[in-house]
Design a protein around this motif. Structure first.
Motif, PDB file in Angstrom:
ATOM      1  N   LEU A   6      -0.596   5.712   6.238  1.00  0.00           N
ATOM      2  CA  LEU A   6       0.217   4.509   6.359  1.00  0.00           C
ATOM      3  C   LEU A   6      -0.678   3.267   6.348  1.00  0.00           C
ATOM      4  N   SER A   7      -1.749   3.323   7.107  1.00  0.00           N
ATOM      5  CA  SER A   7      -2.684   2.206   7.172  1.00  0.00           C
ATOM      6  C   SER A   7      -3.265   1.898   5.796  1.00  0.00           C
ATOM      7  N   GLU A   8      -3.626   2.926   5.057  1.00  0.00           N
ATOM      8  CA  GLU A   8      -4.200   2.751   3.719  1.00  0.00           C
ATOM      9  C   GLU A   8      -3.208   2.053   2.787  1.00  0.00           C
ATOM     10  N   ASP A  59      -1.513  -8.005  10.954  1.00  0.00           N
ATOM     11  CA  ASP A  59      -1.198  -7.846  12.378  1.00  0.00           C
ATOM     12  C   ASP A  59      -0.504  -6.516  12.660  1.00  0.00           C
ATOM     13  N   PHE A  60       0.371  -6.096  11.756  1.00  0.00           N
ATOM     14  CA  PHE A  60       1.090  -4.835  11.938  1.00  0.00           C
ATOM     15  C   PHE A  60       0.135  -3.647  11.895  1.00  0.00           C
ATOM     16  N   ILE A  61      -0.785  -3.659  10.948  1.00  0.00           N
ATOM     17  CA  ILE A  61      -1.777  -2.583  10.846  1.00  0.00           C
ATOM     18  C   ILE A  61      -2.586  -2.509  12.135  1.00  0.00           C
ATOM     19  N   ASP A  62      -3.047  -3.661  12.591  1.00  0.00           N
ATOM     20  CA  ASP A  62      -3.847  -3.725  13.814  1.00  0.00           C
ATOM     21  C   ASP A  62      -3.039  -3.266  15.025  1.00  0.00           C
ATOM     22  N   LYS A  63      -1.798  -3.707  15.123  1.00  0.00           N
ATOM     23  CA  LYS A  63      -0.933  -3.370  16.260  1.00  0.00           C
ATOM     24  C   LYS A  63      -0.748  -1.859  16.401  1.00  0.00           C
ATOM     25  N   TYR A  64      -0.637  -1.172  15.283  1.00  0.00           N
ATOM     26  CA  TYR A  64      -0.414   0.277  15.322  1.00  0.00           C
ATOM     27  C   TYR A  64      -1.704   1.091  15.257  1.00  0.00           C
TER      28      TYR A  64
END
Length: 162
Positions: A6-8, A59-64
């Motif tokens: 997901l991050s990728e 921000d979403f990537i970092d948050k999760y």
């Protein structure tokens, strides 16, 4: 889909948003060079929107707990030859992002990750709006048939965008 996958994919979308923002600035420069300040204004606003969208993904990537990976922008289309080309390339960027957003949404839709699904649905819906906006303006630009009066009327209309 696991967090790394997901991050990728989110990173890919994020970087494409950043690249789109840079492209919109190049389109703004082109429009200013041909004295179409309204079109330039439109492209500046689009650049700000793309940057904002990229930041939301960041921000979403970092948050999760994912790893944010900002990559270099190589091969960016910056030499624009016409107003039609400026909007066609913009449409191509938006269309690609829409496809990416829906592709990613479909990959996680069946999973039990409501906040991720909600975020991706909102992202995909936003991309559809952006794509349609650019497509509409492209159609209007193409229909002008070099009519300077209509071109300047549309330019003034775009100057009003805040």
């Amino acid at each position: 889909m696991n967090l790394d996958q997901l991050s990728e994919e989110l990173n890919q979308c994020m970087n494409y948003e950043y690249e789109s923002a840079y492209y919109y600035l190049a389109a703004c420069d082109y429009c200013r060079a041909i004295d179409l300040e309204g079109f330039a204004n439109f492209f500046v606003k689009q650049a700000e929107e793309e940057y904002s969208d990229a930041q939301k993904l960041f921000d979403f990537i970092d948050k999760y707990g994912g790893r944010v990976k900002v990559k270099e922008t190589n091969g960016l289309k910056a030499n624009i030859a016409s107003l039609e080309e400026a909007f066609q390339v913009a449409f191509d960027y938006e269309h690609k992002l829409t496809e990416e957003a829906y592709n990613l949404f479909s990959k996680v839709e069946g999973e039990n990750k409501e906040s991720i699904i909600d975020f991706l649905k909102e992202f995909a819906d936003h991309q559809v709006e952006e794509e349609h906006l650019i497509e509409d303006i492209l159609a209007r630009v193409e229909s002008l048939n070099k009519d300077d009066e209509k071109l300047h009327k549309l330019d003034q209309e775009l100057l009003q965008i805040h």
